[in-house]
Scaffold this active site. Sequence first.
Site, PDB file in Angstrom:
ATOM      1  N   ARG A 286       0.859  -1.188   0.000  1.00 20.55           N
ATOM      2  CA  ARG A 286       0.000   0.000   0.000  1.00 20.55           C
ATOM      3  C   ARG A 286       0.896   1.240   0.000  1.00 20.55           C
ATOM      4  O   ARG A 286       2.025   1.204   0.478  1.00 20.55           O
ATOM      5  CB  ARG A 286      -0.903   0.003   1.238  1.00 20.55           C
ATOM      6  CG  ARG A 286      -1.860  -1.185   1.304  1.00 20.55           C
ATOM      7  CD  ARG A 286      -2.668  -1.170   2.595  1.00 20.55           C
ATOM      8  NE  ARG A 286      -3.571  -2.308   2.675  1.00 20.55           N
ATOM      9  CZ  ARG A 286      -3.253  -3.500   3.173  1.00 20.55           C
ATOM     10  NH1 ARG A 286      -2.020  -3.688   3.655  1.00 20.55           N
ATOM     11  NH2 ARG A 286      -4.115  -4.489   3.207  1.00 20.55           N
TER      12      ARG A 286
ATOM     13  N   LYS B  10      -2.045  -2.715   7.525  1.00 23.09           N
ATOM     14  CA  LYS B  10      -3.461  -2.582   7.855  1.00 23.09           C
ATOM     15  C   LYS B  10      -3.908  -3.678   8.815  1.00 23.09           C
ATOM     16  O   LYS B  10      -4.712  -3.452   9.710  1.00 23.09           O
ATOM     17  CB  LYS B  10      -4.281  -2.643   6.561  1.00 23.09           C
ATOM     18  CG  LYS B  10      -5.754  -2.323   6.738  1.00 23.09           C
ATOM     19  CD  LYS B  10      -6.446  -2.307   5.386  1.00 23.09           C
ATOM     20  CE  LYS B  10      -7.925  -1.996   5.536  1.00 23.09           C
ATOM     21  NZ  LYS B  10      -8.603  -1.990   4.209  1.00 23.09           N
TER      22      LYS B  10
ATOM     23  N   HIS C 225      -3.856   3.115  -4.984  1.00 23.07           N
ATOM     24  CA  HIS C 225      -4.152   1.691  -4.804  1.00 23.07           C
ATOM     25  C   HIS C 225      -4.074   0.934  -6.130  1.00 23.07           C
ATOM     26  O   HIS C 225      -3.954  -0.298  -6.138  1.00 23.07           O
ATOM     27  CB  HIS C 225      -5.536   1.519  -4.178  1.00 23.07           C
ATOM     28  CG  HIS C 225      -5.595   0.429  -3.159  1.00 23.07           C
ATOM     29  ND1 HIS C 225      -4.817   0.419  -2.014  1.00 23.07           N
ATOM     30  CD2 HIS C 225      -6.325  -0.714  -3.110  1.00 23.07           C
ATOM     31  CE1 HIS C 225      -5.078  -0.664  -1.306  1.00 23.07           C
ATOM     32  NE2 HIS C 225      -5.977  -1.374  -1.959  1.00 23.07           N
TER      33      HIS C 225
ATOM     34  N   ARG D 282      -1.092  -1.279  -6.280  1.00 25.36           N
ATOM     35  CA  ARG D 282      -1.239  -2.582  -5.612  1.00 25.36           C
ATOM     36  C   ARG D 282      -2.014  -3.551  -6.514  1.00 25.36           C
ATOM     37  O   ARG D 282      -1.649  -4.717  -6.635  1.00 25.36           O
ATOM     38  CB  ARG D 282      -1.956  -2.363  -4.279  1.00 25.36           C
ATOM     39  CG  ARG D 282      -2.110  -3.592  -3.394  1.00 25.36           C
ATOM     40  CD  ARG D 282      -2.559  -3.114  -2.015  1.00 25.36           C
ATOM     41  NE  ARG D 282      -3.111  -4.138  -1.161  1.00 25.36           N
ATOM     42  CZ  ARG D 282      -2.401  -4.911  -0.343  1.00 25.36           C
ATOM     43  NH1 ARG D 282      -1.078  -4.776  -0.323  1.00 25.36           N
ATOM     44  NH2 ARG D 282      -2.972  -5.794   0.442  1.00 25.36           N
TER      45      ARG D 282
ATOM     46  N   HIS E  83      -3.422 -10.290   2.926  1.00 25.55           N
ATOM     47  CA  HIS E  83      -4.867 -10.444   3.114  1.00 25.55           C
ATOM     48  C   HIS E  83      -5.146 -11.487   4.187  1.00 25.55           C
ATOM     49  O   HIS E  83      -4.601 -12.595   4.140  1.00 25.55           O
ATOM     50  CB  HIS E  83      -5.542 -10.888   1.804  1.00 25.55           C
ATOM     51  CG  HIS E  83      -5.608  -9.809   0.773  1.00 25.55           C
ATOM     52  ND1 HIS E  83      -5.769 -10.059  -0.581  1.00 25.55           N
ATOM     53  CD2 HIS E  83      -5.521  -8.452   0.887  1.00 25.55           C
ATOM     54  CE1 HIS E  83      -5.797  -8.915  -1.243  1.00 25.55           C
ATOM     55  NE2 HIS E  83      -5.645  -7.933  -0.377  1.00 25.55           N
TER      56      HIS E  83
ATOM     57  N   TYR F 227      -8.383 -11.608  -7.905  1.00 29.48           N
ATOM     58  CA  TYR F 227      -7.397 -11.604  -8.985  1.00 29.48           C
ATOM     59  C   TYR F 227      -7.266 -12.968  -9.668  1.00 29.48           C
ATOM     60  O   TYR F 227      -6.540 -13.094 -10.654  1.00 29.48           O
ATOM     61  CB  TYR F 227      -6.028 -11.198  -8.428  1.00 29.48           C
ATOM     62  CG  TYR F 227      -6.025  -9.874  -7.711  1.00 29.48           C
ATOM     63  CD1 TYR F 227      -6.029  -8.679  -8.422  1.00 29.48           C
ATOM     64  CD2 TYR F 227      -6.041  -9.802  -6.325  1.00 29.48           C
ATOM     65  CE1 TYR F 227      -6.030  -7.455  -7.773  1.00 29.48           C
ATOM     66  CE2 TYR F 227      -6.050  -8.577  -5.662  1.00 29.48           C
ATOM     67  CZ  TYR F 227      -6.046  -7.407  -6.389  1.00 29.48           C
ATOM     68  OH  TYR F 227      -6.063  -6.195  -5.739  1.00 29.48           O
TER      69      TYR F 227
END
Length: 344
Positions: free
Chosen positions: A198, A221, A277, A280, A303, A312
């Site tokens: 990020r 995050k 973003h 990313r 994640h 993806y």
Amino acid sequence: MAIKKTASGWLVDSQPGGRGAKRFRKTFKTQAEAKAYDAWLHTQLLAKPEWQPAKRDVRKLSEVMDLWFAHHGSGLRAGADTRRRLLAVAHALGDPQVSQFTVDMFAQYRTRRLAQGVTANNLNREHSYMRAAFNELKRLGLWDGANPLGELRQYRIQENELTYLTHAQIRLLLGALSTARNPHVLLITKVCLSTGARWSEAEELQLSQVGAGIVQFARTKSGKVRAVPISQELESELRAHHRRNATTERIFGYAWSAFREGVERAGIALPDGQMTHALRHTFASHFMMNGGNILTLQRILGHQSLTMTMRYAHLAPEHLAEALRLNPLAHDTVRYAETEPNAC
């Protein structure tokens, strides 16, 4: 208390705990029996607390949110920001007594905010924060009763297409950033494209997080540290950049505005909310298109749920090849079936 003579006898209609408490109704043959029963009800009031009416919680909603912060939120990385959001919602609702805070009150607040142009995503985030705060207060024993927002459904969000840059767009962007006055923007962009980081993770990178061909992202995050390999060339660039520009452990200064200006100079159109973003998304998309493993990508991106990474998966060559190989017209017996009309 009321004892009344009725056609069927003496009726006791009593609420020994007062208004809002449990109510008792029973008929007796004589007045004496009715009075005795009523007296017995009042003696039971002290022995059975459940007969007492529930005490109204007179605390303000903002007070309860502050209580959440004091006992739990203060230990979270984004706790202060979450507290600010919770208090803003409480005051927008008129800061009611928490016992009067209802799901309908919050639902009406959402509707008003949506009409004012606030996005459904933001409203869902506010909903999640407040619901989680009540859940945590209940676990801590600081809140009795059901969660006021426990049964309220969030708005359903239509996912936007994830925009990624092509090789030609990447060259255009890097060329535009190389002419920027900001000394940091080009290399931050390279870090994001090389690691899937990020923007804030790359921008706040410190020299101690780079070494042995690896970048460790600490202030993530999810709050978990993750490590991503980088080329020797990029590592050398990072160290040289730190020597030239830094006075602290931090490698870069702030460069978001310079990135936006570079995107405009390159003539690249990016959707709202996907400015930095998109870098990313570009890393993840090219990773899958080049044959990368979805589980490896999940670890690289950090994640917590594979569901996020699966966005993806459709870009993987195997996925596209299977669509060609396994579709119902792929077999000759179907594709080239005789279609001549039946003979008469």
